[in-house]
Design a protein around this motif. Structure first.
Motif, PDB file in Angstrom:
ATOM      1  N   THR A 107      -8.741   3.815   2.896  1.00  0.00           N
ATOM      2  CA  THR A 107     -10.107   3.531   2.462  1.00  0.00           C
ATOM      3  C   THR A 107     -10.270   2.067   2.060  1.00  0.00           C
ATOM      4  OG1 THR A 107     -10.403   5.805   1.697  1.00  0.00           O
ATOM      5  CG2 THR A 107     -11.897   4.151   0.802  1.00  0.00           C
ATOM      6  N   VAL A 108      -9.336   1.541   1.299  1.00  0.00           N
ATOM      7  CA  VAL A 108      -9.434   0.149   0.848  1.00  0.00           C
ATOM      8  C   VAL A 108      -9.395  -0.803   2.032  1.00  0.00           C
ATOM      9  CG1 VAL A 108      -8.220  -1.683  -0.407  1.00  0.00           C
ATOM     10  CG2 VAL A 108      -8.561   0.554  -1.477  1.00  0.00           C
ATOM     11  N   TRP A 116       0.438   3.419  -2.895  1.00  0.00           N
ATOM     12  CA  TRP A 116      -0.851   4.067  -3.089  1.00  0.00           C
ATOM     13  C   TRP A 116      -0.899   5.398  -2.345  1.00  0.00           C
ATOM     14  CZ3 TRP A 116      -4.192  -0.628  -1.124  1.00  0.00           C
ATOM     15  CH2 TRP A 116      -3.932  -1.733  -1.928  1.00  0.00           C
ATOM     16  N   GLY A 169       1.870   8.159  -2.523  1.00  0.00           N
ATOM     17  CA  GLY A 169       1.323   7.605  -3.744  1.00  0.00           C
ATOM     18  C   GLY A 169       2.354   7.448  -4.833  1.00  0.00           C
ATOM     19  N   ARG A 178      -4.881   8.156   1.366  1.00  0.00           N
ATOM     20  CA  ARG A 178      -6.345   8.085   1.461  1.00  0.00           C
ATOM     21  C   ARG A 178      -6.857   6.796   0.846  1.00  0.00           C
ATOM     22  NH1 ARG A 178      -9.356  12.952  -1.246  1.00  0.00           N
ATOM     23  NH2 ARG A 178      -8.276  14.026   0.456  1.00  0.00           N
ATOM     24  N   LEU A 179      -6.316   6.424  -0.295  1.00  0.00           N
ATOM     25  CA  LEU A 179      -6.753   5.194  -0.964  1.00  0.00           C
ATOM     26  C   LEU A 179      -6.428   3.976  -0.105  1.00  0.00           C
ATOM     27  CD1 LEU A 179      -7.862   3.662  -3.413  1.00  0.00           C
ATOM     28  CD2 LEU A 179      -5.552   3.733  -4.397  1.00  0.00           C
ATOM     29  N   VAL A 233     -12.345   9.155   3.885  1.00  0.00           N
ATOM     30  CA  VAL A 233     -12.447   9.560   2.477  1.00  0.00           C
ATOM     31  C   VAL A 233     -12.341  11.074   2.342  1.00  0.00           C
ATOM     32  CG1 VAL A 233     -13.996   9.636   0.484  1.00  0.00           C
ATOM     33  CG2 VAL A 233     -13.750   7.519   1.788  1.00  0.00           C
ATOM     34  N   SER A 254       0.811  -1.221   0.000  1.00  0.00           N
ATOM     35  CA  SER A 254       0.000   0.000   0.000  1.00  0.00           C
ATOM     36  C   SER A 254       0.837   1.261   0.000  1.00  0.00           C
ATOM     37  CB  SER A 254      -0.926   0.001   1.217  1.00  0.00           C
ATOM     38  OG  SER A 254      -0.174   0.047   2.412  1.00  0.00           O
ATOM     39  N   ALA A 296      -4.345  12.969   0.506  1.00  0.00           N
ATOM     40  CA  ALA A 296      -4.621  12.311  -0.776  1.00  0.00           C
ATOM     41  C   ALA A 296      -3.367  11.816  -1.467  1.00  0.00           C
ATOM     42  CB  ALA A 296      -5.372  13.281  -1.694  1.00  0.00           C
TER      43      ALA A 296
END
Length: 388
Positions: free
Chosen positions: A72-73, A65, A184, A68-69, A175, A62, A180
């Protein structure tokens, strides 16, 4: 304090409730799904092992990523498998949902700890970690007793639904509020981060966290047995005893959050030295209800305060060089202790026939941690005297 921290703590509260709630649901699950009590009890082991094995790979995966993603996942998967668990009439499928829930929990907690420390200034990282872990202690204070009451009133499936529903507000707020872009799209230099985690300071902090948590859960797993056996209390007193332990734990985590700085200061050293004596007192006086309640409250505070401080130390020493995996390995250390402690306690209590002897396992593990902290300090004092 960033608004995201209480949101993450809410999710951790729901996940902590899920991790510990089965202690009061095993008989009803066994009856409903027509399996043995031992098989139903294995659901707890499945969750703990999933936490240990799931944290590092989920954190590494992760880290590519957005934060936030990732959060959330993991949280969405956690909600989904609890819904499946509440609906299924298949024990193998329920077992599988527990493993998947644990892996999702491990991934969420690893990312959440990294996010919490990243949002906080260096001098406030231990406080940020303590706020996050307060969700676990609150799950012991309110979530586990509440789950036991709900299970007795509406059945074990209602408890699974309650955990899933409790996560929904946290999911909506994650979310909206989680960062964000942090993390990532980047590759995790796994080999480099593992080298950082193998450094002496980090390795010692991980081992200390595992030993202290092992001592904590060696007795926690047997509190109900000690209460209704040697202490002669009715079964209705068990939720109150667990709540007393949890209230102490919450106070310990809050105190650490206000005073801890991720260092092995005098307060932490004193706490680690007090723990062996406290667990020995449980072994010697646990057959008396009043001392048992008092010791449960005090040792809940000392144990979770020390554990929170040691996790803060892991994050302080490891995060600069291992931002993706530091939270994962802190999670592994805590859950490795939570698995090993009760297993050792079970072997000893089973051999002696006295549940109070589980506390001697806690005393030995805590003494090991205290000795590991005091030995370097004694060596430094000896060296200083030799130089004079």
């Amino acid at each position: 304090m960033p608004v995201l921290l209480p949101v993450l703590a809410l999710a951790v509260f729901a996940q902590g409730t899920s991790e510990f709630m089965l202690s009061g649901l095993v008989p009803s699950i066994a009856d409903d799904l027509s399996v043995s009590t031992g098989s139903a009890a294995s659901l707890t082991s499945a969750y703990a092992i999933g936490m240990v094995l799931g944290a590092p790979p989920m954190a590494a995966l992760s880290a590519r990523w957005p934060r936030r993603l990732a959060l959330t996942v993991f949280l969405a998967v956690f909600v989904a498998v609890h819904a499946v668990g509440a609906l299924t009439h298949s024990f193998p499928l329920l077992f599988a949902t527990r493993v998947v829930a644990a892996v999702a929990n491990a991934g969420f907690l690893a990312v959440a700890m990294s996010v919490a420390t990243a949002l906080a200034a260096p001098e406030r990282q231990t406080r940020a970690t303590a706020v996050l872990l307060s969700g676990v202690t609150l799950s012991i204070v309110a979530g586990v007793p509440g789950g036991a009451l709900l299970g007795a009133w509406a059945g074990w499936r209602a408890v699974f639904w309650a955990v899933a529903l409790l996560c929904l507000p946290a999911l909506a707020l994650v979310v909206r509020a989680a960062p964000a872009g942090t993390g990532g799209g980047r590759e995790v230099p796994v080999a480099g981060e593992l080298r950082a985690l193998a450094s002496r300071q980090v390795r010692e902090a991980l081992l200390l966290a595992a030993a202290v948590n092992g001592a904590t859960f060696a007795v926690f797993a047997y509190l109900a047995v000690i209460a209704t056996g040697p202490a002669g209390l009715p079964g209705g007193a068990v939720p109150a005893l667990l709540a007393a332990f949890g209230a102490g734990a919450f106070a310990g985590v809050v105190t650490t959050g206000r005073t801890g700085d991720g260092r092995l200061g005098p307060g932490l050293r004193l706490t680690l030295c007090a723990l062996p004596a406290g667990w020995a007192a449980v072994a010697l006086a646990g057959h008396r209800p009043v001392p048992l309640f008092l010791l449960a409250t005090v040792l809940g505070g000392l144990s979770f305060g020390a554990g929170s401080a040691l996790v803060g130390r892991v994050m302080r020493t490891a995060s600069p060089e291992a931002p993706a995996l530091s939270g994962a390995f802190a999670t592994v250390a805590l859950n490795a202790g939570a698995v090993a402690g009760p297993l050792l306690a079970g072997a000893v209590a089973g051999a002696t026939g006295d549940a109070r002897d589980a506390a001697w396992v806690s005393a030995a593990l805590a003494a090991t941690a205290a000795a590991a902290v005091l030995r370097p300090a004694a060596a430094r004092r000896t060296g200083a005297r030799a130089d004079v």
